[in-house]
Scaffold this active site. Structure first.
Site, short mmCIF file in Angstrom:
data_model
loop_
_atom_site.label_atom_id
_atom_site.label_comp_id
_atom_site.label_asym_id
_atom_site.label_seq_id
_atom_site.Cartn_x
_atom_site.Cartn_y
_atom_site.Cartn_z
N LYS A 1 0.84 -1.20 0.00
CA LYS A 1 0.00 0.00 0.00
C LYS A 1 0.87 1.25 0.00
O LYS A 1 1.85 1.33 0.75
CB LYS A 1 -0.92 -0.03 1.22
CG LYS A 1 -1.91 1.13 1.31
CD LYS A 1 -2.79 0.96 2.55
CE LYS A 1 -3.84 2.05 2.67
NZ LYS A 1 -4.74 1.83 3.84
N SER B 1 -9.28 1.78 2.65
CA SER B 1 -8.42 2.48 1.72
C SER B 1 -7.31 1.62 1.14
O SER B 1 -6.47 2.10 0.39
CB SER B 1 -7.79 3.69 2.44
OG SER B 1 -7.00 3.25 3.54
N SER C 1 -9.82 -0.34 6.89
CA SER C 1 -9.23 -0.24 5.55
C SER C 1 -8.65 -1.53 5.00
O SER C 1 -8.32 -1.60 3.82
CB SER C 1 -8.16 0.86 5.53
OG SER C 1 -8.76 2.13 5.64
#
Length: 408
Positions: A40, A117, A141
């Site tokens: 990420k 996210s 997330s």
């Protein structure tokens, strides 16, 4: 697949970042040797810029001086990093949509959002572009994309894995998380990240959170019934409990206040001094976060202490708590901002439980609803991360297991 494959050429899902691409070969040996992973784009890689989901952030921050501790643990264990994965702007969303870089495809439901996210990481794993992927989880997330994309995802006990070299968001909630399709590999990755090789504790009690199932959409809650039975067959006869006397919406409101206050304290100088060009939803959240007072956050924190005490009491004796990961399966792409915000807040009523008390939580893909994946979540007491890893491995069906290289 091998780590030398050009991930950007193979990525038809929009999961990987073009603007911050970096690939690193892992150590020559180790428990994850030969496996590939995505990262990420809020974890730093030495010598490279971190985008954090926003082009203004990318242009106003220098290359990182060090590689994030979690990434380095994976590399040292022999896994090879194939690229950075997309995140929502400054990670302040559960949707996976980014006005600047697009929305990664949900391989299990292409007309629907992947969740965020950590949506790029989930898309890459569900789409078999890599064996596993690193995400982060503050308000859901990792857990939300895991549920929406039909893969395994976990947030660990708060502080159990160092966040050194990762961009802070809401520090008292921020945790490391990861995704995989294969439950055995998922457990191996967790053992590496947790730096824990001790035998896992065995679950002694099974709890089912009635109010959490009532909080979800009725159809989704019903769809999880078989999954609950599957866990019961493994762990034992469940005890029905209620988590909150005041209601999960009250817990959600306290979570939003504390989270927003911490986010604004962490990033207000950068947000206030620039025009980051935030997209819909993100823009409104930051505007609201700027209005949350220290007094509001302090009052919510007092209630958080009571919530934590309640959960600690419930989870004694190596208990496992079952609840829906989200209120339903993935919403459609392009849903209106207000409708999607209402959905997000309802999901937070479930997601805030682990966040408030710093609990480990794993979402396992044991159900579907409206022809889309639906995750069941297992929670345990702080520090019982490996207990959950062991149960998840035993729960997930053999068809998820993979051979070397990441392909079934």
């Amino acid at each position: 697949m091998t780590w030398t494959d050009d991930i950007l050429e193979r990525d038809t899902l929009g999961a990987f970042c073009r603007h911050t691409h970096v690939a690193i070969r892992g150590a020559a040996a180790g428990p994850l040797h030969g496996k590939t992973f995505g990262v990420k784009d809020l974890y730093h890689i030495a010598g490279h810029r971190t985008g954090f989901g926003n082009p203004v952030w990318l242009s106003t921050h220098p290359p990182a001086e060090r590689t994030a501790a979690a990434v380095q643990r994976l590399l040292d264990a022999g896994a090879s990093m194939v690229g950075k994965t997309h995140t929502d702007e400054l990670a302040y969303s559960l949707n996976g949509e980014n006005r600047h870089y697009g929305t990664p495809v949900n391989p299990k439901a292409p007309a629907h959002i992947p969740g965020g996210s950590s949506g790029g990481s989930a898309s890459a794993v569900a789409g078999e572009l890599c064996d596993f992927a690193l995400g982060s989880d503050t308000g859901g997330s990792v857990r939300v994309p895991a549920s929406y994309c039909g893969i395994i995802g976990m947030r660990v006990t708060h502080g159990a894995i160092p966040l050194d070299g990762a961009i802070a968001f809401a520090p008292s909630y921020d945790t490391v998380g990861w995704f995989a399709r294969d439950a055995a590999l998922f457990e191996r990755v967790g053992r590496v990240l947790l730096a824990d090789s001790t035998p896992a504790a065995k679950p002694a009690r099974l709890l089912v959170a009635r109010d959490a199932f009532e909080h979800a959409d009725a159809g989704a809650a019903s769809a999880l019934a078989t999954a609950v039975t599957q866990v019961s067959d493994l762990v034992g006869v469940p005890e029905i409990v209620r988590l909150s006397d005041e209601g999960l919406d009250a817990w959600m409101n306290d979570f939003r206040v504390i989270q927003a206050f911490e986010i604004w304290q962490t990033h207000r100088e950068w947000v206030s001094s620039l025009d980051p060009g935030f997209g819909a939803g993100i823009r409104e959240r930051f505007a609201w976060a700027s209005t949350v007072s220290a007094a509001d956050a302090a009052a919510a924190s007092v209630r958080r202490t009571r919530i934590t005490r309640r959960l600690d009491e419930l989870l004694t004796g190596n208990a496992v708590l079952l609840m829906p990961t989200t209120i339903g399966s993935a919403p459609p792409r392009g849903m209106g901002t207000q409708e999607l915000e209402a959905w997000r807040n309802r999901c937070l009523g479930l997601l805030c439980v682990a966040g408030h008390a710093g609990l480990p939580q794993v979402s396992v893909p044991l159900a579907s609803f409206e022809n889309r994946p639906l995750g069941l979540s297992l929670l345990a007491a702080r520090g019982n991360d490996t207990l959950l890893l062991d149960v998840a491995r035993r729960l997930c069906p053999p068809k998820m297991n993979e051979g070397p290289g990441g392909r079934t």
